[in-house]
Design a protein around this motif. Structure first.
Motif, PDB file in Angstrom:
ATOM      1  N   LEU B 212     -93.030 -65.070 -11.934  1.00  0.00           N
ATOM      2  CA  LEU B 212     -92.561 -65.412 -13.275  1.00  0.00           C
ATOM      3  C   LEU B 212     -91.189 -66.054 -13.122  1.00  0.00           C
ATOM      4  N   SER B 213     -91.035 -67.234 -13.716  1.00  0.00           N
ATOM      5  CA  SER B 213     -89.892 -68.061 -13.365  1.00  0.00           C
ATOM      6  C   SER B 213     -89.227 -68.622 -14.619  1.00  0.00           C
ATOM      7  N   PRO B 214     -87.914 -68.769 -14.604  1.00  0.00           N
ATOM      8  CA  PRO B 214     -87.246 -69.337 -15.772  1.00  0.00           C
ATOM      9  C   PRO B 214     -87.383 -70.852 -15.864  1.00  0.00           C
ATOM     10  N   CYS B 215     -87.519 -71.365 -17.090  1.00  0.00           N
ATOM     11  CA  CYS B 215     -87.489 -72.813 -17.367  1.00  0.00           C
ATOM     12  C   CYS B 215     -86.566 -72.975 -18.571  1.00  0.00           C
ATOM     13  N   PRO B 216     -85.250 -72.989 -18.335  1.00  0.00           N
ATOM     14  CA  PRO B 216     -84.318 -72.936 -19.470  1.00  0.00           C
ATOM     15  C   PRO B 216     -84.528 -74.056 -20.490  1.00  0.00           C
ATOM     16  N   ILE B 217     -84.942 -75.234 -20.021  1.00  0.00           N
ATOM     17  CA  ILE B 217     -85.041 -76.362 -20.945  1.00  0.00           C
ATOM     18  C   ILE B 217     -86.157 -76.129 -21.963  1.00  0.00           C
ATOM     19  N   TYR B 218     -87.386 -75.815 -21.471  1.00  0.00           N
ATOM     20  CA  TYR B 218     -88.520 -75.728 -22.389  1.00  0.00           C
ATOM     21  C   TYR B 218     -88.807 -74.315 -22.859  1.00  0.00           C
ATOM     22  N   GLN B 219     -88.133 -73.320 -22.295  1.00  0.00           N
ATOM     23  CA  GLN B 219     -88.147 -72.017 -22.962  1.00  0.00           C
ATOM     24  C   GLN B 219     -87.067 -72.018 -24.051  1.00  0.00           C
ATOM     25  N   ARG B 220     -86.348 -73.102 -24.159  1.00  0.00           N
ATOM     26  CA  ARG B 220     -85.334 -73.364 -25.191  1.00  0.00           C
ATOM     27  C   ARG B 220     -84.249 -72.290 -25.209  1.00  0.00           C
ATOM     28  N   LEU B 221     -83.729 -71.957 -24.033  1.00  0.00           N
ATOM     29  CA  LEU B 221     -82.703 -70.933 -23.906  1.00  0.00           C
ATOM     30  C   LEU B 221     -81.655 -71.416 -22.912  1.00  0.00           C
ATOM     31  N   SER B 222     -80.491 -70.760 -22.926  1.00  0.00           N
ATOM     32  CA  SER B 222     -79.508 -71.043 -21.878  1.00  0.00           C
ATOM     33  C   SER B 222     -80.040 -70.436 -20.577  1.00  0.00           C
ATOM     34  N   PRO B 223     -79.600 -70.928 -19.410  1.00  0.00           N
ATOM     35  CA  PRO B 223     -80.150 -70.412 -18.153  1.00  0.00           C
ATOM     36  C   PRO B 223     -80.107 -68.899 -18.037  1.00  0.00           C
ATOM     37  N   VAL B 224     -78.984 -68.282 -18.397  1.00  0.00           N
ATOM     38  CA  VAL B 224     -78.868 -66.832 -18.241  1.00  0.00           C
ATOM     39  C   VAL B 224     -79.795 -66.115 -19.231  1.00  0.00           C
ATOM     40  N   ASP B 225     -79.942 -66.668 -20.468  1.00  0.00           N
ATOM     41  CA  ASP B 225     -80.881 -66.073 -21.422  1.00  0.00           C
ATOM     42  C   ASP B 225     -82.319 -66.263 -20.964  1.00  0.00           C
ATOM     43  N   ALA B 226     -82.607 -67.372 -20.259  1.00  0.00           N
ATOM     44  CA  ALA B 226     -83.958 -67.590 -19.737  1.00  0.00           C
ATOM     45  C   ALA B 226     -84.321 -66.517 -18.714  1.00  0.00           C
ATOM     46  N   LEU B 227     -83.340 -66.097 -17.915  1.00  0.00           N
ATOM     47  CA  LEU B 227     -83.592 -64.994 -16.970  1.00  0.00           C
ATOM     48  C   LEU B 227     -83.974 -63.729 -17.729  1.00  0.00           C
ATOM     49  N   LYS B 228     -83.258 -63.468 -18.843  1.00  0.00           N
ATOM     50  CA  LYS B 228     -83.553 -62.270 -19.644  1.00  0.00           C
ATOM     51  C   LYS B 228     -84.935 -62.396 -20.275  1.00  0.00           C
ATOM     52  N   PHE B 229     -85.293 -63.598 -20.737  1.00  0.00           N
ATOM     53  CA  PHE B 229     -86.620 -63.837 -21.319  1.00  0.00           C
ATOM     54  C   PHE B 229     -87.705 -63.525 -20.291  1.00  0.00           C
ATOM     55  N   VAL B 230     -87.493 -63.956 -19.047  1.00  0.00           N
ATOM     56  CA  VAL B 230     -88.470 -63.683 -17.987  1.00  0.00           C
ATOM     57  C   VAL B 230     -88.574 -62.183 -17.738  1.00  0.00           C
ATOM     58  N   GLY B 231     -87.416 -61.514 -17.680  1.00  0.00           N
ATOM     59  CA  GLY B 231     -87.406 -60.099 -17.333  1.00  0.00           C
ATOM     60  C   GLY B 231     -87.918 -59.198 -18.430  1.00  0.00           C
ATOM     61  N   THR B 232     -87.780 -59.604 -19.701  1.00  0.00           N
ATOM     62  CA  THR B 232     -88.214 -58.727 -20.790  1.00  0.00           C
ATOM     63  C   THR B 232     -89.525 -59.213 -21.402  1.00  0.00           C
ATOM     64  N   GLN B 233     -89.500 -60.373 -22.081  1.00  0.00           N
ATOM     65  CA  GLN B 233     -90.693 -60.777 -22.839  1.00  0.00           C
ATOM     66  C   GLN B 233     -91.852 -61.174 -21.937  1.00  0.00           C
ATOM     67  N   MET B 234     -91.576 -61.961 -20.898  1.00  0.00           N
ATOM     68  CA  MET B 234     -92.681 -62.374 -20.020  1.00  0.00           C
ATOM     69  C   MET B 234     -93.210 -61.193 -19.220  1.00  0.00           C
ATOM     70  N   ALA B 235     -92.289 -60.380 -18.678  1.00  0.00           N
ATOM     71  CA  ALA B 235     -92.732 -59.240 -17.874  1.00  0.00           C
ATOM     72  C   ALA B 235     -93.452 -58.201 -18.724  1.00  0.00           C
ATOM     73  N   ALA B 236     -93.221 -58.203 -20.053  1.00  0.00           N
ATOM     74  CA  ALA B 236     -93.935 -57.268 -20.920  1.00  0.00           C
ATOM     75  C   ALA B 236     -95.402 -57.670 -21.035  1.00  0.00           C
ATOM     76  N   TYR B 237     -95.680 -58.974 -21.101  1.00  0.00           N
ATOM     77  CA  TYR B 237     -97.081 -59.410 -21.214  1.00  0.00           C
ATOM     78  C   TYR B 237     -97.740 -59.520 -19.836  1.00  0.00           C
ATOM     79  N   PHE B 238     -96.977 -59.964 -18.852  1.00  0.00           N
ATOM     80  CA  PHE B 238     -97.497 -60.107 -17.482  1.00  0.00           C
ATOM     81  C   PHE B 238     -96.881 -58.986 -16.639  1.00  0.00           C
ATOM     82  N   PRO B 239     -97.507 -57.813 -16.572  1.00  0.00           N
ATOM     83  CA  PRO B 239     -96.863 -56.714 -15.850  1.00  0.00           C
ATOM     84  C   PRO B 239     -96.649 -57.029 -14.375  1.00  0.00           C
ATOM     85  N   VAL B 240     -95.452 -56.694 -13.895  1.00  0.00           N
ATOM     86  CA  VAL B 240     -95.057 -56.991 -12.522  1.00  0.00           C
ATOM     87  C   VAL B 240     -95.587 -55.884 -11.608  1.00  0.00           C
ATOM     88  N   GLY B 241     -96.038 -56.263 -10.432  1.00  0.00           N
ATOM     89  CA  GLY B 241     -96.461 -55.245  -9.476  1.00  0.00           C
ATOM     90  C   GLY B 241     -97.502 -55.761  -8.505  1.00  0.00           C
TER      91      GLY B 241
END
Lengths: 82, 252
Positions: B212-241
């Motif tokens: 799961l990887s950040p794409c700040p431009i098209y996730q429409r977030l700042s780079p650091v917020d894109a990391l948070k989006f990956v860690g919270t919202q994406m990881a919630a739907y795509f469980p890591v493991g």
């Protein structure tokens, strides 16, 4: 023994991942711009660096290199390591 | 004064500056793959297969043989190379549009045959190269160029979970999902890639790593917020493991 962070500022795109990753607040964003017009990180408190490599592992452009720096008083330790 | 490098550019990366946007996860994953290949000492017998997508120019950045495949046909090309040159280490590097949309059939059939290749799947929940359209892996409610009011499950279906899908097959050897949401995630991703490449070096079979990887431009977030989006919202739907370890299902 200290750690020196080498930042290739022309590679940097200014994403700020390294500053976000650093637990010791060693890095800060520069006011100056590089040739592409991006702000780049600068080493603010190099003494605080613990050499954990978190900043370098997050850099998408591999612009960060880290080296150990031995001072005169550390000569013994460095000789042992070699 | 004696200097001692403790972190340097891996040998498997060329000195070319990447064309990726600021904060793109591709740069981080390129570095991780290069570090893995360096530490396994397989650089001279590695062949990568680049996809169509943002990472289409991966062959400029990787300092070993990299070829290019038609859109989505990356695992098939990798299969061909591996069958003709079985001593080479072959990996395919694909984005979500390439692997989960146009290349779905090739992905599933390659996994079903259990080909001895490694597939690195970069999931950033959006089509980056073509301008931020909705991908099969876009999250529910995510605003993209082709879903301006957010992804609607009724008309567009829910996001595809590739690891779970491939885990239903018999043949794959290693399936794992990791998230680049910070230095800890990067460390786990490095470990997952090491396991996957090691499985191929030992001739165990098909290994699949979803990142799961950040794409700040098209996730429409700042780079650091894109990391948070990956860690919270994406990881919630795509469980890591780890989903499959040494050929046995561990997390169904």
């Amino acid at each position: 023994m200290n750690f020196k962070i080498h930042i290739e500022k022309e590679r940097c795109k200014g994403c700020g991942y390294c500053i976000n990753a650093c637990l010791q607040a060693v890095l800060k964003m520069s006011k100056a711009l590089n040739l592409k017009g991006n702000h780049f990180p600068e080493v603010e408190k190099s003494d605080a660096c613990t050499g954990c490599r978190r900043c370098a592992s997050m850099c998408p452009d591999t612009a960060i290199k880290i080296s150990k720096v031995y001072s005169e008083s550390d000569n013994k330790t460095s000789a042992e390591k070699k | 004064m004696i200097k001692d490098m403790i972190y340097d550019r891996p040998e498997s990366l060329t000195d070319v500056k990447t064309h990726y946007c600021p904060g793109c996860g591709h740069g981080i994953v390129h570095t991780l793959i290069a570090e893995t290949i360096d530490s396994l000492k397989i650089r001279e017998r590695t062949i990568g297969v680049a996809p169509v997508g943002c990472s289409v120019l991966a062959y400029f950045y990787m300092n070993f043989d990299v070829t290019e495949a038609a859109h989505g046909r990356t695992p098939s090309v990798a299969t061909g190379i591996k069958r003709v040159l079985p001593d080479r280490i072959v990996f395919s590097y694909q984005g979500d549009g390439d692997l989960a949309a146009i290349g779905m059939a090739e992905t599933i059939h390659t996994a079903n045959r259990g080909e001895n290749i490694t597939v690195v799947f970069i999931n950033n929940a959006v089509y980056g190269m073509t301008g931020g359209q909705m991908a099969p892996t876009s999250l529910i409610g995510q605003k993209t160029a082709t879903s301006p009011r957010g992804r609607n499950v009724e008309t567009m279906g829910p996001p595809l979970r590739m690891c779970e899908l491939l885990n239903s097959l018999d043949k794959p050897y290693h399936i794992e999902r990791v998230a680049i949401d910070g230095p800890d995630g990067v460390r786990k991703a490095r470990k997952a890639l090491m396991t996957a490449f090691k499985a191929q070096v030992d001739g165990k079979g098909y290994s699949f790593v979803e990142i799961l990887s950040p794409c700040p431009i098209y996730q429409r977030l700042s780079p650091v917020d894109a990391l948070k989006f990956v860690g919270t919202q994406m990881a919630a739907y795509f469980p890591v493991g780890v989903f499959r370890k040494e050929g046995t299902v561990v997390n169904a």
